[in-house]
Every structure is written in C-alpha cells, then in structure tokens.
Scaffold this motif. Structure first.
Motif, PDB file in Angstrom:
ATOM      1  N   ALA A 186      35.324  -2.981   5.524  1.00 38.20           N
ATOM      2  CA  ALA A 186      34.062  -2.871   6.269  1.00 38.20           C
ATOM      3  C   ALA A 186      34.294  -2.038   7.519  1.00 38.20           C
ATOM      4  O   ALA A 186      35.373  -2.100   8.141  1.00 38.20           O
ATOM      5  CB  ALA A 186      33.548  -4.267   6.632  1.00 38.20           C
ATOM      6  N   GLN A 187      33.283  -1.252   7.923  1.00 35.55           N
ATOM      7  CA  GLN A 187      33.415  -0.428   9.115  1.00 35.55           C
ATOM      8  C   GLN A 187      32.063  -0.290   9.805  1.00 35.55           C
ATOM      9  O   GLN A 187      31.008  -0.400   9.168  1.00 35.55           O
ATOM     10  CB  GLN A 187      33.965   0.953   8.753  1.00 35.55           C
ATOM     11  N   LEU A 188      32.166  -0.043  11.105  1.00 35.32           N
ATOM     12  CA  LEU A 188      30.986   0.215  11.932  1.00 35.32           C
ATOM     13  C   LEU A 188      31.015   1.692  12.290  1.00 35.32           C
ATOM     14  O   LEU A 188      31.907   2.148  13.024  1.00 35.32           O
ATOM     15  CB  LEU A 188      31.033  -0.655  13.190  1.00 35.32           C
ATOM     16  N   PRO A 189      30.119   2.534  11.755  1.00 35.20           N
ATOM     17  CA  PRO A 189      30.173   3.988  12.007  1.00 35.20           C
ATOM     18  C   PRO A 189      30.115   4.304  13.499  1.00 35.20           C
ATOM     19  O   PRO A 189      29.495   3.579  14.290  1.00 35.20           O
ATOM     20  CB  PRO A 189      28.934   4.516  11.267  1.00 35.20           C
ATOM     21  N   LEU A 210      26.400   3.581  21.936  1.00 36.46           N
ATOM     22  CA  LEU A 210      26.560   2.142  22.141  1.00 36.46           C
ATOM     23  C   LEU A 210      25.331   1.412  21.615  1.00 36.46           C
ATOM     24  O   LEU A 210      24.191   1.863  21.809  1.00 36.46           O
ATOM     25  CB  LEU A 210      26.756   1.835  23.639  1.00 36.46           C
ATOM     26  N   LEU A 211      25.596   0.282  20.953  1.00 39.77           N
ATOM     27  CA  LEU A 211      24.488  -0.507  20.414  1.00 39.77           C
ATOM     28  C   LEU A 211      23.876  -1.343  21.528  1.00 39.77           C
ATOM     29  O   LEU A 211      24.593  -2.025  22.281  1.00 39.77           O
ATOM     30  CB  LEU A 211      24.988  -1.414  19.284  1.00 39.77           C
ATOM     31  N   LYS A 212      22.562  -1.261  21.629  1.00 36.01           N
ATOM     32  CA  LYS A 212      21.840  -2.018  22.645  1.00 36.01           C
ATOM     33  C   LYS A 212      20.812  -2.910  21.952  1.00 36.01           C
ATOM     34  O   LYS A 212      20.540  -2.780  20.756  1.00 36.01           O
ATOM     35  CB  LYS A 212      21.146  -1.073  23.619  1.00 36.01           C
ATOM     36  N   ARG A 213      20.279  -3.830  22.731  1.00 45.46           N
ATOM     37  CA  ARG A 213      19.235  -4.700  22.197  1.00 45.46           C
ATOM     38  C   ARG A 213      18.056  -3.846  21.756  1.00 45.46           C
ATOM     39  O   ARG A 213      17.558  -3.010  22.491  1.00 45.46           O
ATOM     40  CB  ARG A 213      18.800  -5.707  23.268  1.00 45.46           C
ATOM     41  N   VAL A 234      34.390  -7.116  11.420  1.00 45.20           N
ATOM     42  CA  VAL A 234      34.004  -6.061  12.361  1.00 45.20           C
ATOM     43  C   VAL A 234      33.129  -6.697  13.430  1.00 45.20           C
ATOM     44  O   VAL A 234      32.135  -7.363  13.108  1.00 45.20           O
ATOM     45  CB  VAL A 234      33.248  -4.925  11.641  1.00 45.20           C
ATOM     46  N   THR A 235      33.493  -6.484  14.705  1.00 41.21           N
ATOM     47  CA  THR A 235      32.747  -7.109  15.798  1.00 41.21           C
ATOM     48  C   THR A 235      31.600  -6.201  16.229  1.00 41.21           C
ATOM     49  O   THR A 235      31.800  -5.003  16.483  1.00 41.21           O
ATOM     50  CB  THR A 235      33.657  -7.388  16.996  1.00 41.21           C
ATOM     51  N   VAL A 236      30.417  -6.755  16.279  1.00 34.34           N
ATOM     52  CA  VAL A 236      29.217  -6.037  16.719  1.00 34.34           C
ATOM     53  C   VAL A 236      28.756  -6.684  18.021  1.00 34.34           C
ATOM     54  O   VAL A 236      28.434  -7.892  18.042  1.00 34.34           O
ATOM     55  CB  VAL A 236      28.104  -6.095  15.652  1.00 34.34           C
ATOM     56  N   TYR A 237      28.765  -5.865  19.111  1.00 32.45           N
ATOM     57  CA  TYR A 237      28.346  -6.371  20.413  1.00 32.45           C
ATOM     58  C   TYR A 237      27.173  -5.537  20.901  1.00 32.45           C
ATOM     59  O   TYR A 237      27.198  -4.304  20.828  1.00 32.45           O
ATOM     60  CB  TYR A 237      29.519  -6.285  21.406  1.00 32.45           C
TER      61      TYR A 237
END
Length: 635
Positions: free
Chosen positions: A448-451, A455-458, A586-589
């Motif tokens: 699994a990967q996070l492309p 930065l991911l925001k709300r 995979v950590t998603v913050y």
C-alpha cells in the motif's frame, strides 16, 4: 286456651327428644349383586349416647325361611353366627369391616344364591333411655353370573421389534334381566425396581392401565399413556361380534421398550343402585400374554464411505455415502439423515477446528434442505440411492469443504411422518470421514502507498493505492479490502523531552481495525463506512485505488490493504483459495487549512485591539473628569 297449650308442649318435648334419638342408616334397596362376587353393605349409626365405638349385629331374613332370622356376624359376640355362616365367618369370607367407630360394612367375599334376602343391621343400645331407631334393613337380590370374556389371539412372547404395531382383542358379554353396563380395560403388568431399594432390593410388579371404555361408554386413557393417546398412537374401538359378544380392539401404533410386560384384559359389570351411585358387581380378568420389545439400538449401525481419509483436487466432485443397517424389515420407520462437518480450510487443525455445522439434511418425507451455505443448494445434492443408502454429492469441491464429515441418522420407529415435536427413537452417528483438498500453488504479495502530492488537509481527497499480485497457474482474481486503525498517541521515554526521544507508535494490530471498503473478486464494491464519501476502483490488473472524498478528522489513521486470492475451478466456479496477504500500514494525517491557521491570530488581534481601546478611553475619561472636578473646586 289451657287445653291447647298442653298438647303443644308435649309435641315440642317429643321433638327435642327425637333430635338426639338413635338412628341406623343403610342404603336404599333393592340391591342387586352377582353370585360369586363380593357384597358390601354399609351401616351407619348416629344420635347415640355412650362410647364412640359402637357394636353391630347383622341378621338375615331369607325369602324361603318364612320370616325366621339367621344370625350372620357380630362385632361383640363371636358365637353370634348361625350354623350356615359359622365356617364362613371363621375363614374371613363373611366379616364386618369398620370404617370408623360408628360406621361399618358387612362384607361377603363370595356371594351365594342362598344369601339372598333382607339384611338387618342392629346396634345394641348404649343409651340412658331406649328411644329412636336401633336397626335398619335392606333387601339384597342375588342374580346369576353371566359375565363372559375371551380373546382371539394371544401374545406368544416372541420378541417384537421396536416400532411395530400391536393389536390386542378382547370379547365380552353379559345377559341379565337387570339393566347393567359393561366396561373394558386393557392393562399391563411389568417388573419395576422398588423405590428406594438398594443392594438386595427385589422387584415389585407394577400394574398400569393402558386404555379403557368405562360404564358410560367413554374412552379413558391411563395416566401414563395419555400423551400417546392424545397423539393418536393408542386407540380403542368397539365392534359387534358373533354370538352376542362385543369385540374390543386396542392398537398401539409403535411399541416402545417400556411396553415390555404381561398384558391382560379386564371386563367389569356395573349396576346403578337406587341411590343413583354406580356399583361394581362383577369383574373378570383375562391374561393375553407376554410382550418383549427388541430395541433398535441393539441392531442399528450407521456407516459412511469412503472410510478414513480422502484427498482430491479442488473443483473435482466429492461424493460421500451414508448407509443405515439393522432396521427391522417388518417395521416402517421414518429416517432423518444429516451430514455434519467439523473444521474448514481456515482451521489450523482440520479435525477440531470450529463447531460442527450441518451441511445438508433429508427429512422423513424426503425433503432436502441445506445448512448455512445456501450456495450449495445449486452446487450439490443429497439423494436416496437405495433402501438405507444416502449419497451427498458436491459437484465442485471448494477449499471451504475441507473438514471431517459425519452422517447422523435419527430413527422414528413405526412413524413415517412424525410431527416436529415427536422425539426420535434413536440417533446414531457414523465414523468421521476426513476430506482434504489439494490447492494450487498460490502466492500473494501486496503493498500500500500514499501517492506524493500536496499536504492533506481537512476537506481534501485522500487517495491510497494498493498493488496486489497473484502468482499461480490458471485464472485468478484478487479480492481487496482496506482497513483503518487509529493513530496511536506518542510515547516519550522517561526522563527525556526532546523530539528525538519520542518512541515509535504501537503496532496497528493491537487495536481492532475498522473495515473501510472492499472490492470483491467479481468487481462488486462494498463500502462499510457510512459517515464519509468513499469510492474504490481498479486502475490496472494489479493496482487498486481507495479515495476518501472531503475527508474529516475521523478519516485520518493508519491504512492497510488486505488481499485474498480466488481461483477458478474446472467447472467455471470461483472459490477462495485461502491464501491472503496484508500490506504494511500507511499513516494518513490531516493538517489544518490556511483559513483555520489565520482564524486564531485574527481573533486574538481583534480581542487585543478592543481591550487596548477600552483601556485608553477609560483612562482619558477618568483624567478629564478629575480635571473638571479640580476647576470647580477653585471657583
């Protein structure tokens, strides 16, 4: 007027005296009784003085004795009986049975024709004054014994198989000028251990009433047989027979081991006395014979084949046979056949994994139903291939079919269509058949990967990629599932506070994951999370994408991809190979948005400006008011 009072006073005095006068009571007559059977006549004395235990003397006035009395028996004088009754009194055939101190019964055990006549019960006085009635009488007529009883076929004592039908016949008749009724009862005698008997305790004979037709022609089952009668398993009917006799037929639809014993038929003649009570005046019992019930458990055997262990390829047909032996041919019994399985491909130990579950069953009426795996209804069959032989066929074996199979047979002896509440006569299991299925060599790898991206925001869209590959021969598909764990709180090493000393998060497996979404092997997507807008699709032969649109803070976490390999059998059906793999997490913050970052300084700045302005205005106002006050003071 005085002449009227004297008779009235005497009358009242007589009434008061008679209120406590002695009285002797016997049943009203005439009483008709049968020669050779018992006569019982009660006698009660009341209104007496003296001791509570009274004496009684019985006398007989025969029809042919010209009014002469004959002493029968006395409670106070052993020499009271006359010659015709002396021997009968001595041997107890004629006696007085006391129910209480002032109530007795004259009992003649075997009534004779010359016992007919008027019987008088006399009570010797124990009163201070002789007044009242000291004796009573009743007429007894002796009628001939015409009660007949017979049977057409007796029990031979040969063992009868459990579940067989039993038919007993009994014929009986009476010829009497008096209006009498006949009752018939079928009963059983059997040996039963005496309650509380220990070592050395013997057996006592138990007599049980099975079913009867009473004197009012009503059918009455015995207490121990009421349920079987209500279920229609025991019947009794009356038929007209030859020679003026009535024939009574009792049928037991299916005999049980407890029915072993000695059977008899009992006929009773009844008459209604003038006091409207029914009295038993004659009775005969006829032994029909002994019944021995041979239990099915002694001969029944259930076997399954092939025996021991069977190994075959996935997708090939699996055939298991169940054979039932030892059922008596003369008894038609209903059979409930079930195939049970314990263990599966997911079990570490095939023989003991999981609970035993039902695969399929055939009811007593031939209806086949399947267990929890309803897909087997179109991929298998359960058939009766011969008498006592049942075959379970799975057209295309799957890895989930691995396990230990047993055939379970429930026998309903003598009942071809039992009700759901009817308990089985006997249930027996076969030995286990271990089924092993050879699977293809399958290898699954997943990552699994996070492309990379901003930065991911709300409110952003979370995109995760799962790359899964299957190495095997023949067609294969992958079933992908996304799981999410919460981000563990950071743990600091004791005594240090620098960021470099922050410990690694706990492994995600310590917390039960949340199922997010899955893409099945056949392309059907399942979304498990309702609070977010989620989509999952297949980008290429090995690549699968999960997207969480308009992400919220609840959507952040540690995501992992779970992949399972599915293969195709020779018949075109897909099955789960049981081979699976799981990617690393995979950590998603989610970071705060710019608007969120400016909101706090703006609020703080506005608040500070308002505070400073208020302080300045208050200070200026205070100084001005103080200066104005000083000017007024100088004037």
């Amino acid at each position: 007027m005085a002449s009227m009072k004297t008779p009235l006073f005497l009358f009242l005095h007589w009434v008061l005296q008679c209120a406590v006068c002695r009285d002797v009571t016997l049943p009203p007559g005439t009483l008709y009784r049968v020669a050779g059977f018992q006569l019982s006549v009660p006698c009660v004395v009341s209104g007496y003085e003296g001791p509570r235990t009274q004496d009684f003397e019985w006398l007989l006035y025969r029809d042919d004795a010209g009014g002469n009395q004959i002493g029968v028996v006395s409670t106070r004088d052993k020499g009271f009986p006359y010659a015709p009754f002396q021997a009968r009194v001595r041997n107890g055939e004629v006696r007085v049975e006391r129910d209480s101190g002032d109530k007795v019964r004259l009992v003649i055990q075997r009534l004779r024709a010359d016992d007919q006549g008027k019987y008088e019960c006399y009570t010797p006085s124990t009163d201070t004054a002789y007044q009242g009635i000291y004796s009573g009488s009743v007429v007894v007529k002796v009628i001939p014994d015409t009660l007949q009883i017979s049977f057409t076929r007796s029990l031979t004592g040969q063992p009868v198989p459990e579940g067989a039908e039993l038919t007993l016949t009994c014929s009986s008749s009476i010829r009497s000028e008096q209006l009498t009724h006949l009752s018939i009862m079928f009963g059983r005698r059997g040996g039963a251990e005496a309650p509380g008997s220990g070592a050395g305790g013997g057996e006592v004979s138990t007599v049980r009433e099975i079913i009867s037709i009473d004197n009012l022609l009503g059918i009455v089952p015995g207490r121990s047989y009421k349920k079987r009668y209500d279920d229609g398993e025991i019947t009794l009917e009356k038929r007209n027979g030859g020679g003026g006799q009535d024939v009574y037929l009792m049928k037991m639809r299916a005999v049980q081991p407890d029915d072993t014993g000695s059977y008899f038929c009992e006929a009773t003649q009844w008459i209604r006395d003038p006091d409207r009570s029914w009295q038993k005046i004659a009775q005969r019992t006829l032994d029909i014979g002994n019944l021995t019930v041979q239990q099915i458990a002694e001969s029944l055997s259930v076997t399954s084949s092939p025996r021991g262990e069977v190994t075959q390829q996935i997708g090939s047909p699996l055939i298991l046979t169940c054979e039932v032996l030892g059922l008596p041919s003369e008894v038609t019994s209903g059979l409930l056949v079930q195939w049970m399985k314990r263990g599966s491909v997911s079990s570490d130990d095939v023989g003991s994994g999981g609970v035993e579950v039902e695969v399929a069953r055939m009811s007593t009426d031939g209806v086949v139903s399947w267990g929890d795996d309803l897909s087997r209804a179109s991929g298998g069959s359960l058939e009766k291939v011969a008498e006592g032989r049942y075959a379970l066929k799975l057209f295309s074996a799957r890895p989930s079919d691995t396990g230990v199979y047993r055939c379970v047979v429930s026998v309903y002896a003598g009942r071809t269509n039992p009700s759901p509440s009817t308990p089985a006569t006997l249930t027996q299991k076969s030995e286990g058949v271990t089924v092993n299925l050879k699977t293809k060599d399958v290898l699954v790898s997943v990552a699994a990967q996070l492309p990379r991206g901003p930065l991911l925001k709300r409110g952003s869209t979370i995109t995760l990629i799962c790359n899964a590959t299957v190495t095997t021969t023949g067609p294969a598909q992958v079933q992908v599932q996304w799981l999410r764990w919460p981000i563990p709180a950071p743990v600091f090493k004791r005594g240090q506070g620098s960021a470099a000393d922050v410990a690694s998060p706990e492994p995600p497996v310590v917390v039960k994951p949340t199922q997010v979404a899955a893409l099945m092997y056949d392309g059907v997507a399942d979304i498990y999370v309702n609070g977010s807008e989620i989509s999952i699709d297949r980008l290429s032969a090995i690549s699968y994408r999960l997207r969480v649109h308009a992400a919220t803070m609840e959507d952040q976490g540690m995501y992992a991809c779970h992949a399972e390999a599915w293969s195709q059998d020779p018949h075109g059906g897909w099955y789960n190979t049981g081979v699976r793999a799981e990617s690393k997490a995979v950590t998603v913050y989610l970071y705060a948005r710019a608007a969120d970052l400016l909101l706090i300084p703006l609020v703080v700045g506005v608040s500070s400006a308002l505070f400073v302005g208020i302080v300045i205005i208050a200070t200026v106002t205070c100084c001005f008011m103080k200066s104005l006050a000083n000017q007024r003071a100088r004037k």
